[in-house]
Design a protein around this motif. Structure first.
Motif, PDB file in Angstrom:
ATOM      1  N   GLU A 151      25.459 -21.632  30.968  1.00 40.09           N
ATOM      2  CA  GLU A 151      24.311 -22.831  31.804  1.00 40.09           C
ATOM      3  C   GLU A 151      22.863 -22.444  31.030  1.00 40.09           C
ATOM      4  O   GLU A 151      22.922 -23.140  30.429  1.00 40.09           O
ATOM      5  N   ALA A 152      22.908 -21.213  31.244  1.00 44.37           N
ATOM      6  CA  ALA A 152      21.686 -20.803  31.315  1.00 44.37           C
ATOM      7  C   ALA A 152      21.270 -20.216  30.166  1.00 44.37           C
ATOM      8  O   ALA A 152      19.764 -20.481  29.268  1.00 44.37           O
ATOM      9  N   ALA A 153      22.486 -19.933  29.682  1.00 35.77           N
ATOM     10  CA  ALA A 153      22.445 -19.457  28.027  1.00 35.77           C
ATOM     11  C   ALA A 153      22.187 -20.005  26.617  1.00 35.77           C
ATOM     12  O   ALA A 153      21.419 -20.299  26.035  1.00 35.77           O
ATOM     13  N   SER A 154      22.892 -21.961  27.237  1.00 38.46           N
ATOM     14  CA  SER A 154      22.869 -22.787  26.416  1.00 38.46           C
ATOM     15  C   SER A 154      21.572 -23.118  26.897  1.00 38.46           C
ATOM     16  O   SER A 154      21.084 -23.832  25.511  1.00 38.46           O
ATOM     17  N   GLU A 155      20.582 -22.512  28.145  1.00 39.38           N
ATOM     18  CA  GLU A 155      19.969 -23.417  27.980  1.00 39.38           C
ATOM     19  C   GLU A 155      18.512 -22.777  27.322  1.00 39.38           C
ATOM     20  O   GLU A 155      17.424 -23.502  26.532  1.00 39.38           O
ATOM     21  N   ALA A 195      16.029 -23.676  24.534  1.00 41.25           N
ATOM     22  CA  ALA A 195      14.721 -23.403  24.492  1.00 41.25           C
ATOM     23  C   ALA A 195      14.058 -22.936  23.215  1.00 41.25           C
ATOM     24  O   ALA A 195      13.437 -22.919  22.574  1.00 41.25           O
ATOM     25  N   CYS A 196      15.105 -21.682  23.326  1.00 42.58           N
ATOM     26  CA  CYS A 196      14.135 -20.879  22.222  1.00 42.58           C
ATOM     27  C   CYS A 196      14.922 -20.300  20.618  1.00 42.58           C
ATOM     28  O   CYS A 196      16.309 -20.416  21.474  1.00 42.58           O
ATOM     29  N   SER A 197      15.291 -19.879  19.953  1.00 43.67           N
ATOM     30  CA  SER A 197      15.232 -19.241  19.005  1.00 43.67           C
ATOM     31  C   SER A 197      14.464 -18.548  18.029  1.00 43.67           C
ATOM     32  O   SER A 197      13.605 -18.114  18.482  1.00 43.67           O
ATOM     33  N   GLY A 198      15.695 -17.399  17.805  1.00 43.23           N
ATOM     34  CA  GLY A 198      15.576 -16.726  16.933  1.00 43.23           C
ATOM     35  C   GLY A 198      14.986 -15.370  18.075  1.00 43.23           C
ATOM     36  O   GLY A 198      15.798 -15.528  19.013  1.00 43.23           O
ATOM     37  N   LYS A 199      14.404 -14.357  17.820  1.00 45.61           N
ATOM     38  CA  LYS A 199      14.175 -13.268  18.206  1.00 45.61           C
ATOM     39  C   LYS A 199      13.704 -13.239  19.224  1.00 45.61           C
ATOM     40  O   LYS A 199      14.438 -12.800  20.948  1.00 45.61           O
ATOM     41  N   PRO A 200      12.113 -13.660  20.211  1.00 43.80           N
ATOM     42  CA  PRO A 200      12.082 -13.969  21.293  1.00 43.80           C
ATOM     43  C   PRO A 200      12.450 -15.132  22.452  1.00 43.80           C
ATOM     44  O   PRO A 200      13.105 -14.582  23.314  1.00 43.80           O
ATOM     45  N   ALA A 201      13.676 -15.824  20.929  1.00 40.97           N
ATOM     46  CA  ALA A 201      14.543 -16.314  22.622  1.00 40.97           C
ATOM     47  C   ALA A 201      15.729 -15.571  22.907  1.00 40.97           C
ATOM     48  O   ALA A 201      15.543 -15.294  23.867  1.00 40.97           O
ATOM     49  N   ALA A 202      16.113 -14.259  22.147  1.00 38.80           N
ATOM     50  CA  ALA A 202      16.993 -13.481  23.078  1.00 38.80           C
ATOM     51  C   ALA A 202      16.214 -12.432  23.737  1.00 38.80           C
ATOM     52  O   ALA A 202      16.842 -11.778  24.473  1.00 38.80           O
ATOM     53  N   VAL A 203      15.398 -12.190  23.086  1.00 36.25           N
ATOM     54  CA  VAL A 203      14.616 -11.180  24.703  1.00 36.25           C
ATOM     55  C   VAL A 203      13.818 -11.548  26.029  1.00 36.25           C
ATOM     56  O   VAL A 203      14.186 -11.559  26.431  1.00 36.25           O
ATOM     57  N   CYS A 204      13.889 -13.089  25.267  1.00 40.48           N
ATOM     58  CA  CYS A 204      13.290 -14.452  26.711  1.00 40.48           C
ATOM     59  C   CYS A 204      15.075 -14.825  27.457  1.00 40.48           C
ATOM     60  O   CYS A 204      15.330 -14.250  28.439  1.00 40.48           O
ATOM     61  N   VAL A 218      19.490 -10.209  33.427  1.00 42.54           N
ATOM     62  CA  VAL A 218      18.400  -9.118  34.053  1.00 42.54           C
ATOM     63  C   VAL A 218      18.750  -9.965  34.845  1.00 42.54           C
ATOM     64  O   VAL A 218      18.945  -9.479  36.311  1.00 42.54           O
ATOM     65  N   LEU A 219      17.513 -10.619  35.366  1.00 44.29           N
ATOM     66  CA  LEU A 219      16.936 -11.626  36.682  1.00 44.29           C
ATOM     67  C   LEU A 219      18.172 -12.054  36.828  1.00 44.29           C
ATOM     68  O   LEU A 219      17.748 -12.246  38.431  1.00 44.29           O
ATOM     69  N   LEU A 220      19.203 -12.663  36.286  1.00 45.74           N
ATOM     70  CA  LEU A 220      20.280 -13.635  37.101  1.00 45.74           C
ATOM     71  C   LEU A 220      20.981 -12.234  37.389  1.00 45.74           C
ATOM     72  O   LEU A 220      21.824 -12.553  38.039  1.00 45.74           O
TER      73      LEU A 220
END
Length: 352
Positions: free
Chosen positions: A42-46, A50-59, A65-67
């Motif tokens: 669910e978090a990854a889908s969100e 929310a983000c696309s691309g590399k910044p989104a991957a970093v986020c 990691v946080l999860l």
């Protein structure tokens, strides 16, 4: 019953705990992993949305990691709670086993107590019946006891009275024993005296017979003498046991007495009122055998006896003339004595 309900509730709790603990550990982990994956997806889908691309991957990586850190923390926390629950479960299992054992023991004790209770109930009923019977018997015995107590008190009073009577009788018996001994002694003495008196009586009987014979002879002689006296005492009058001679002439007191003495008699001595009335009926003035010639004022009869009964006339004796030492009976009334000189002349009365 409350104790049985308590044990049933505890048994239900332990049964639920056993059913929970019997689930496989893999099922628990698969459920946990599925939940974590579900949350990660669910978090990854969100994140993709929310983000696309590399910044989104970093986020997304940071979020993963946080999860993951959160999941690890939750897992550690879950393991700690599970260990505590497992420890509590083990402790409660032991307690349950102990309680189960106690329950079984108490159930056996309850059954035993129920049996004992039933037996005691029977014994109680029997004892109650016995108690009722004993109560009736006690009441009956109580009535008998009261009657016996009354009888005992009456008997005690009777005993006390009889004791007093016994003591009195004992005292009377002792006194009577002494009296008996005294009477026995007196009886013995009287027996001796009786024997002596019998001897005397026998002797007296002989003497009586002799005296009776003598009396009969004397009676015959007396009768003969009486006939002779009646022949001799012509002119004499009989009064009581005495004979009286009333003179026709007159003499002084000394001559009159001498005349009487020559006839075997003496001047009259008056001893009673009847005798005084008898001589009054003759109706003569006559000397009587009374004089104070020996001692003036002391009148005596010719036999020496003192004067006791008097029939003096009023004012007599008065010694009005010289030597009034002799008494004469004058025909006036019942009291007719008078003192005159002994040398005077008067009739006389002899008494034999």
């Amino acid at each position: 019953m409350e104790e049985d309900n308590k044990y049933e509730n505890l048994e239900s709790i332990y049964t639920n705990i056993d059913n929970y603990n019997n689930l496989p550990r893999v099922q628990e982990r698969s459920c946990l992993d599925t939940e974590v994956q579900k949350r990660g997806c669910e978090a990854a889908s969100e994140g993709r949305q929310a983000c696309s691309g590399k910044p989104a991957a970093v986020c997304l990586g940071l979020l993963c990691v946080l999860l993951l850190a959160v999941i690890i923390g939750l897992w550690i926390k879950h393991d700690a709670g599970r260990d505590q629950l497992q420890s509590s479960y083990d402790n409660m299992t032991k307690e349950r086993d102990q309680l189960q054992s106690s329950y079984d023991n108490m159930t056996k004790e309850r059954d035993q107590l129920l049996d004992i209770n039933n037996n005691l109930t029977l014994e109680r009923d029997q004892l109650q019946s016995s108690y009722d019977d004993l109560t009736m018997e006690r009441d009956a015995f109580q009535q008998k006891l009261e009657l016996l107590t009354g009888e005992r008190n009456q008997l005690q009073r009777d005993y006390d009275n009889m004791t007093k009577e016994r003591d009195q009788l004992q005292s009377s018996y002792d006194n009577m024993t002494k009296e008996r001994d005294q009477l026995q002694s007196s009886y013995d003495n009287m027996t001796k005296e009786r024997d002596q008196l019998l001897d005397i009586n026998n002797n007296l009987t002989l003497e009586r017979d002799q005296l009776q014979s003598s009396y009969d002879n004397l009676t015959m002689e007396r009768d003969a003498i009486q006939q002779k006296l009646e022949m001799c005492f012509k002119g004499w009058r009989k009064f009581g046991s005495s004979y009286y001679y009333f003179s026709n002439g007159r003499k002084n007191w000394a001559e009159s007495r001498q005349y009487c003495r020559e006839m075997g008699a003496d001047l009259l001595i008056i001893n009673s009122r009847e005798e005084q009335e008898f001589i009054k009926e003759v109706n003569i003035d006559a000397w009587i055998g009374l004089s104070d010639a020996q001692t003036e004022g002391i009148w005596k009869w010719v036999d020496g006896s003192p004067l006791t009964t008097v029939y003096w006339s009023t004012g007599e004796p008065n010694g009005a003339h010289k030597d009034e030492d002799c008494a004469v009976n004058e025909v006036v009334s019942l009291s007719t004595w008078n003192d005159i000189p002994c040398s005077s002349e008067a009739g006389w009365i002899c008494e034999l």
